[in-house]
Design a protein around this motif. Sequence first.
Motif, PDB file in Angstrom:
ATOM      1  N   GLU A   2       0.829  -1.201   0.000  1.00 33.35           N
ATOM      2  CA  GLU A   2       0.000   0.000   0.000  1.00 33.35           C
ATOM      3  C   GLU A   2       0.868   1.257   0.000  1.00 33.35           C
ATOM      4  OE1 GLU A   2      -2.783  -0.075   3.213  1.00 33.35           O
ATOM      5  OE2 GLU A   2      -3.470  -2.084   2.716  1.00 33.35           O
ATOM      6  N   ALA A   3       0.315   2.345  -0.503  1.00 39.25           N
ATOM      7  CA  ALA A   3       1.062   3.599  -0.633  1.00 39.25           C
ATOM      8  C   ALA A   3       1.575   4.108   0.706  1.00 39.25           C
ATOM      9  CB  ALA A   3       0.199   4.652  -1.305  1.00 39.25           C
ATOM     10  N   ASN A   4       0.762   4.019   1.760  1.00 34.86           N
ATOM     11  CA  ASN A   4       1.220   4.512   3.063  1.00 34.86           C
ATOM     12  C   ASN A   4       2.325   3.627   3.636  1.00 34.86           C
ATOM     13  OD1 ASN A   4      -0.612   2.440   3.555  1.00 34.86           O
ATOM     14  ND2 ASN A   4      -1.366   3.364   5.455  1.00 34.86           N
ATOM     15  N   ALA A   5       2.260   2.332   3.389  1.00 32.63           N
ATOM     16  CA  ALA A   5       3.317   1.422   3.843  1.00 32.63           C
ATOM     17  C   ALA A   5       4.615   1.707   3.091  1.00 32.63           C
ATOM     18  CB  ALA A   5       2.902  -0.027   3.652  1.00 32.63           C
ATOM     19  N   LYS A   6       4.499   2.010   1.804  1.00 36.14           N
ATOM     20  CA  LYS A   6       5.682   2.343   1.017  1.00 36.14           C
ATOM     21  C   LYS A   6       6.297   3.648   1.518  1.00 36.14           C
ATOM     22  CE  LYS A   6       7.315   2.523  -3.736  1.00 36.14           C
ATOM     23  NZ  LYS A   6       6.926   2.287  -5.134  1.00 36.14           N
ATOM     24  N   GLN A   7       5.474   4.623   1.862  1.00 38.22           N
ATOM     25  CA  GLN A   7       6.001   5.879   2.393  1.00 38.22           C
ATOM     26  C   GLN A   7       6.670   5.659   3.744  1.00 38.22           C
ATOM     27  OE1 GLN A   7       6.279   8.837   0.715  1.00 38.22           O
ATOM     28  NE2 GLN A   7       7.612   9.273   2.452  1.00 38.22           N
ATOM     29  N   ASP A   8       6.096   4.800   4.581  1.00 34.42           N
ATOM     30  CA  ASP A   8       6.727   4.463   5.860  1.00 34.42           C
ATOM     31  C   ASP A   8       8.089   3.819   5.630  1.00 34.42           C
ATOM     32  OD1 ASP A   8       4.505   5.452   7.190  1.00 34.42           O
ATOM     33  OD2 ASP A   8       3.681   3.469   7.658  1.00 34.42           O
ATOM     34  N   ASN A  11      10.507   6.484   4.603  1.00 35.28           N
ATOM     35  CA  ASN A  11      10.891   7.274   5.777  1.00 35.28           C
ATOM     36  C   ASN A  11      11.914   6.525   6.630  1.00 35.28           C
ATOM     37  OD1 ASN A  11       9.146   9.338   5.011  1.00 35.28           O
ATOM     38  ND2 ASN A  11       7.482   8.634   6.343  1.00 35.28           N
ATOM     39  N   GLU A  75       9.637  -3.760  -2.168  1.00 29.59           N
ATOM     40  CA  GLU A  75       8.217  -3.836  -2.495  1.00 29.59           C
ATOM     41  C   GLU A  75       7.881  -5.158  -3.182  1.00 29.59           C
ATOM     42  OE1 GLU A  75       4.770  -1.009  -4.376  1.00 29.59           O
ATOM     43  OE2 GLU A  75       6.777  -0.780  -5.190  1.00 29.59           O
TER      44      GLU A  75
END
Length: 84
Positions: A2-8, A11, A75
């Motif tokens: 998911e996009a938020n998991a990828k951003q995490d 980070n 990913e």
Amino acid sequence: MEANAKQDLRNFLKKALENHRDHQEFADDESLFVSGRLDSFSMMTLVMYLEEAFGLDFSDFEFDVNLVDSVNAIEVLVDAKQAV
């Protein structure tokens, strides 16, 4: 992934780079370990992060640095292991 998991994940990797005094941006397909930007200690912390965040068990398969060398590689790994 998911996009938020990828951003995490991005980070997490950004912070790891900053801990090595590396403040340069990085692309999703850019090598982080083979290139020498991150070291083996960073790899161990990344593996622990991936196990906790995505439920991966690295004892279930043969480890290769290329599996975690970039955001894109991670990913692919996460998606493949979660599909099983």
